[in-house]
Motif scaffolding. Structure first.
Motif, PDB file in Angstrom:
ATOM      1  N   GLY A 143       0.797  -1.223   0.000  1.00 29.85           N
ATOM      2  CA  GLY A 143       0.000   0.000   0.000  1.00 29.85           C
ATOM      3  C   GLY A 143       0.826   1.268   0.000  1.00 29.85           C
ATOM      4  N   GLU A 144       1.826   1.346   0.899  1.00 28.77           N
ATOM      5  CA  GLU A 144       2.620   2.568   1.017  1.00 28.77           C
ATOM      6  C   GLU A 144       3.829   2.591   0.082  1.00 28.77           C
ATOM      7  OE1 GLU A 144       3.718   3.812   4.952  1.00 28.77           O
ATOM      8  OE2 GLU A 144       1.961   2.867   5.842  1.00 28.77           O
ATOM      9  N   GLN A 145       4.506   1.458  -0.049  1.00 24.35           N
ATOM     10  CA  GLN A 145       5.758   1.432  -0.803  1.00 24.35           C
ATOM     11  C   GLN A 145       5.606   0.859  -2.213  1.00 24.35           C
ATOM     12  OE1 GLN A 145       9.043  -0.188   1.485  1.00 24.35           O
ATOM     13  NE2 GLN A 145       8.326   0.766   3.368  1.00 24.35           N
ATOM     14  N   GLN A 146       4.362   0.521  -2.590  1.00 27.63           N
ATOM     15  CA  GLN A 146       4.068   0.028  -3.940  1.00 27.63           C
ATOM     16  C   GLN A 146       4.899  -1.195  -4.337  1.00 27.63           C
ATOM     17  OE1 GLN A 146       4.489   3.791  -3.760  1.00 27.63           O
ATOM     18  NE2 GLN A 146       2.394   3.488  -3.085  1.00 27.63           N
ATOM     19  N   CYS A 147       5.202  -2.035  -3.382  1.00 24.08           N
ATOM     20  CA  CYS A 147       5.915  -3.281  -3.690  1.00 24.08           C
ATOM     21  C   CYS A 147       4.966  -4.225  -4.418  1.00 24.08           C
ATOM     22  CB  CYS A 147       6.422  -3.926  -2.406  1.00 24.08           C
ATOM     23  SG  CYS A 147       7.277  -5.503  -2.662  1.00 24.08           S
ATOM     24  N   PRO A 148       5.385  -4.823  -5.538  1.00 22.60           N
ATOM     25  CA  PRO A 148       4.525  -5.781  -6.237  1.00 22.60           C
ATOM     26  C   PRO A 148       4.197  -6.986  -5.355  1.00 22.60           C
ATOM     27  CG  PRO A 148       6.346  -5.080  -7.641  1.00 22.60           C
ATOM     28  CD  PRO A 148       6.650  -4.570  -6.261  1.00 22.60           C
ATOM     29  N   TYR A 149       3.007  -7.520  -5.535  1.00 23.38           N
ATOM     30  CA  TYR A 149       2.545  -8.645  -4.717  1.00 23.38           C
ATOM     31  C   TYR A 149       3.523  -9.800  -4.750  1.00 23.38           C
ATOM     32  CZ  TYR A 149      -0.256 -12.623  -3.196  1.00 23.38           C
ATOM     33  OH  TYR A 149      -0.689 -13.752  -2.545  1.00 23.38           O
ATOM     34  N   TRP A 150       3.981 -10.199  -5.943  1.00 20.61           N
ATOM     35  CA  TRP A 150       4.828 -11.383  -6.078  1.00 20.61           C
ATOM     36  C   TRP A 150       6.208 -11.189  -5.492  1.00 20.61           C
ATOM     37  CZ3 TRP A 150       1.983 -15.342  -6.747  1.00 20.61           C
ATOM     38  CH2 TRP A 150       0.808 -15.246  -7.495  1.00 20.61           C
ATOM     39  N   GLU A 151       6.622  -9.942  -5.280  1.00 18.38           N
ATOM     40  CA  GLU A 151       7.899  -9.690  -4.625  1.00 18.38           C
ATOM     41  C   GLU A 151       7.743  -9.667  -3.110  1.00 18.38           C
ATOM     42  OE1 GLU A 151       9.765  -6.236  -6.315  1.00 18.38           O
ATOM     43  OE2 GLU A 151       9.589  -7.011  -8.359  1.00 18.38           O
ATOM     44  N   GLU A 152       6.597  -9.178  -2.642  1.00 21.34           N
ATOM     45  CA  GLU A 152       6.375  -9.152  -1.190  1.00 21.34           C
ATOM     46  C   GLU A 152       6.164 -10.566  -0.644  1.00 21.34           C
ATOM     47  OE1 GLU A 152       6.014  -8.569   2.634  1.00 21.34           O
ATOM     48  OE2 GLU A 152       6.852  -7.185   1.157  1.00 21.34           O
ATOM     49  N   TYR A 153       5.334 -11.353  -1.323  1.00 23.60           N
ATOM     50  CA  TYR A 153       5.068 -12.723  -0.869  1.00 23.60           C
ATOM     51  C   TYR A 153       5.920 -13.651  -1.740  1.00 23.60           C
ATOM     52  CZ  TYR A 153       1.581 -10.198   1.633  1.00 23.60           C
ATOM     53  OH  TYR A 153       0.975  -9.281   2.459  1.00 23.60           O
ATOM     54  N   ASP A 154       7.147 -13.848  -1.261  1.00 25.37           N
ATOM     55  CA  ASP A 154       8.247 -14.347  -2.083  1.00 25.37           C
ATOM     56  C   ASP A 154       8.500 -15.841  -1.989  1.00 25.37           C
ATOM     57  OD1 ASP A 154       9.050 -14.361   0.544  1.00 25.37           O
ATOM     58  OD2 ASP A 154      10.938 -13.311   0.219  1.00 25.37           O
ATOM     59  N   GLY A 155       7.616 -16.581  -1.337  1.00 25.78           N
ATOM     60  CA  GLY A 155       7.799 -18.018  -1.226  1.00 25.78           C
ATOM     61  C   GLY A 155       8.494 -18.467   0.051  1.00 25.78           C
ATOM     62  N   ASN A 156       8.870 -17.514   0.917  1.00 24.63           N
ATOM     63  CA  ASN A 156       9.579 -17.860   2.148  1.00 24.63           C
ATOM     64  C   ASN A 156       8.701 -17.828   3.403  1.00 24.63           C
ATOM     65  OD1 ASN A 156      12.254 -18.344   1.188  1.00 24.63           O
ATOM     66  ND2 ASN A 156      12.480 -16.138   0.838  1.00 24.63           N
ATOM     67  N   ASP A 157       7.444 -17.463   3.259  1.00 21.91           N
ATOM     68  CA  ASP A 157       6.613 -17.255   4.450  1.00 21.91           C
ATOM     69  C   ASP A 157       6.349 -18.525   5.243  1.00 21.91           C
ATOM     70  OD1 ASP A 157       6.173 -14.455   4.545  1.00 21.91           O
ATOM     71  OD2 ASP A 157       4.900 -14.633   2.779  1.00 21.91           O
ATOM     72  N   TYR A 158       6.219 -19.653   4.566  1.00 20.92           N
ATOM     73  CA  TYR A 158       5.883 -20.875   5.291  1.00 20.92           C
ATOM     74  C   TYR A 158       7.112 -21.687   5.684  1.00 20.92           C
ATOM     75  CZ  TYR A 158       1.033 -19.813   4.463  1.00 20.92           C
ATOM     76  OH  TYR A 158      -0.196 -19.186   4.467  1.00 20.92           O
ATOM     77  N   THR A 159       8.278 -21.090   5.531  1.00 23.10           N
ATOM     78  CA  THR A 159       9.502 -21.701   6.055  1.00 23.10           C
ATOM     79  C   THR A 159      10.139 -20.785   7.096  1.00 23.10           C
ATOM     80  OG1 THR A 159      10.805 -20.737   4.245  1.00 23.10           O
ATOM     81  CG2 THR A 159       9.950 -22.962   3.915  1.00 23.10           C
ATOM     82  N   ALA A 160       9.382 -19.809   7.582  1.00 24.07           N
ATOM     83  CA  ALA A 160       9.896 -18.802   8.514  1.00 24.07           C
ATOM     84  C   ALA A 160       9.011 -18.732   9.755  1.00 24.07           C
ATOM     85  CB  ALA A 160       9.937 -17.436   7.829  1.00 24.07           C
ATOM     86  N   SER A 161       9.513 -18.010  10.764  1.00 25.80           N
ATOM     87  CA  SER A 161       8.721 -17.665  11.940  1.00 25.80           C
ATOM     88  C   SER A 161       8.251 -16.226  11.791  1.00 25.80           C
ATOM     89  CB  SER A 161       9.551 -17.800  13.219  1.00 25.80           C
ATOM     90  OG  SER A 161       9.982 -19.129  13.410  1.00 25.80           O
ATOM     91  N   HIS A 162       7.078 -15.928  12.319  1.00 33.01           N
ATOM     92  CA  HIS A 162       6.533 -14.577  12.223  1.00 33.01           C
ATOM     93  C   HIS A 162       6.219 -14.062  13.621  1.00 33.01           C
ATOM     94  CE1 HIS A 162       5.844 -14.873   7.806  1.00 33.01           C
ATOM     95  NE2 HIS A 162       5.820 -16.156   8.112  1.00 33.01           N
ATOM     96  N   LEU A 163       6.682 -12.859  13.909  1.00 33.01           N
ATOM     97  CA  LEU A 163       6.432 -12.219  15.193  1.00 33.01           C
ATOM     98  C   LEU A 163       5.414 -11.110  14.979  1.00 33.01           C
ATOM     99  CD1 LEU A 163      10.158 -11.868  16.346  1.00 33.01           C
ATOM    100  CD2 LEU A 163       8.650 -13.870  16.492  1.00 33.01           C
ATOM    101  N   ILE A 164       4.516 -10.938  15.937  1.00 28.77           N
ATOM    102  CA  ILE A 164       3.476  -9.928  15.790  1.00 28.77           C
ATOM    103  C   ILE A 164       3.358  -9.102  17.058  1.00 28.77           C
ATOM    104  CG2 ILE A 164       1.621 -11.513  16.490  1.00 28.77           C
ATOM    105  CD1 ILE A 164      -0.116 -10.053  14.302  1.00 28.77           C
ATOM    106  N   LEU A 165       3.112  -7.810  16.889  1.00 26.50           N
ATOM    107  CA  LEU A 165       2.953  -6.873  17.998  1.00 26.50           C
ATOM    108  C   LEU A 165       1.542  -6.297  17.943  1.00 26.50           C
ATOM    109  CD1 LEU A 165       5.422  -4.163  19.222  1.00 26.50           C
ATOM    110  CD2 LEU A 165       3.084  -3.513  18.630  1.00 26.50           C
ATOM    111  N   TYR A 166       0.895  -6.266  19.098  1.00 25.09           N
ATOM    112  CA  TYR A 166      -0.459  -5.713  19.213  1.00 25.09           C
ATOM    113  C   TYR A 166      -0.437  -4.458  20.076  1.00 25.09           C
ATOM    114  CZ  TYR A 166      -2.026 -10.324  17.578  1.00 25.09           C
ATOM    115  OH  TYR A 166      -2.224 -11.478  16.847  1.00 25.09           O
ATOM    116  N   VAL A 167      -1.254  -3.491  19.708  1.00 23.60           N
ATOM    117  CA  VAL A 167      -1.487  -2.301  20.521  1.00 23.60           C
ATOM    118  C   VAL A 167      -2.952  -2.327  20.931  1.00 23.60           C
ATOM    119  CG1 VAL A 167      -1.540   0.218  20.603  1.00 23.60           C
ATOM    120  CG2 VAL A 167       0.295  -0.953  19.354  1.00 23.60           C
ATOM    121  N   ASP A 168      -3.175  -2.481  22.224  1.00 25.66           N
ATOM    122  CA  ASP A 168      -4.548  -2.612  22.743  1.00 25.66           C
ATOM    123  C   ASP A 168      -5.330  -3.669  21.968  1.00 25.66           C
ATOM    124  OD1 ASP A 168      -4.210  -0.729  24.754  1.00 25.66           O
ATOM    125  OD2 ASP A 168      -4.842   0.946  23.485  1.00 25.66           O
ATOM    126  N   GLY A 169      -4.670  -4.779  21.653  1.00 19.65           N
ATOM    127  CA  GLY A 169      -5.335  -5.893  20.984  1.00 19.65           C
ATOM    128  C   GLY A 169      -5.415  -5.796  19.478  1.00 19.65           C
TER     129      GLY A 169
END
Length: 205
Positions: free
Chosen positions: A39-65
């Motif tokens: 949305g902000e940096q106009q990265c193409p979809y296929w470059e952002e979701y590059d095939g490595n997501d399901y071989t990695a760990s993902h950390l997430i931060l919540y603010v008030d849920g």
């Protein structure tokens, strides 16, 4: 290792950081990245979701849920690579970036990784240097229309970091809760009922 701040202190928000461990939490990470990188940096979809997501760990931060930030971690021999670190625009004034990166480094350290490594956009180099990262070399490279440099920092691996000699039940625990007994340890109370008794007999019959 989930981190949570106290609530009820003026207007201070509640901050929670954890490993994304459900499909819904993974989708939240993907949503955050789509909002920022696509949305902000106009990265193409296929470059952002590059095939490595399901071989990695993902950390997430919540603010008030609310999902507010995410980091992807990929694991290599001798180092952990921090990637796709983002914070939603409306939360960038909260001072969350360095604490979130610190949490990610601590997560890697507790797993026994002696180095954290990342590719930093040029505009963020001073921030990474402030957090103890140093450029690996002078090489500058480009992908998805941005200029990057490679950075690394040493992690002080503790003596109780997991190894092949660690208690097997500790190594069965959730990735971000190695200090807390897990559900499989509770199952030990049932003993070994040996449900596969007779397996050899069945195979030879």
């Amino acid at each position: 290792m989930t981190e949570q701040t106290a609530t009820g202190l003026g207007n201070r928000p509640e901050i929670t950081i954890k490993l994304a461990s459900t499909s819904d939490e993974m989708m939240q990470c993907f949503m955050l990245r789509a909002a920022v990188f696509m949305g902000e940096q106009q990265c193409p979809y296929w470059e952002e979701y590059d095939g490595n997501d399901y071989t990695a760990s993902h950390l997430i931060l919540y603010v008030d849920g609310e999902p507010a930030a995410s980091i992807r971690v990929r694991w290599f021999a001798g180092f952990a690579k921090l990637e796709r670190a983002i914070i939603l625009k409306r939360y960038r004034s909260y001072g969350l970036f360095l604490p979130f990166v610190h949490w990610a480094k601590e997560f890697c350290r507790k797993k026994g990784y002696p180095k954290a490594y990342l590719h930093g956009q040029r505009r963020l180099w001073p921030i990474f240097e402030k957090d103890g990262f140093r450029k690996v070399d002078d090489k500058i490279f480009h992908f998805s229309d941005h200029e990057y440099g490679a950075f690394a920092c040493d992690l002080d691996v503790s003596e109780d970091a997991p190894t092949v000699l660690t208690d097997p039940m500790v190594l069965n625990r959730p990735e971000d809760q190695l200090d807390t007994p897990g559900v499989l340890e509770e199952s030990m109370e049932r003993g070994a009922s040996n449900p596969h008794a007779g397996w050899t007999e069945r195979r030879t019959s």
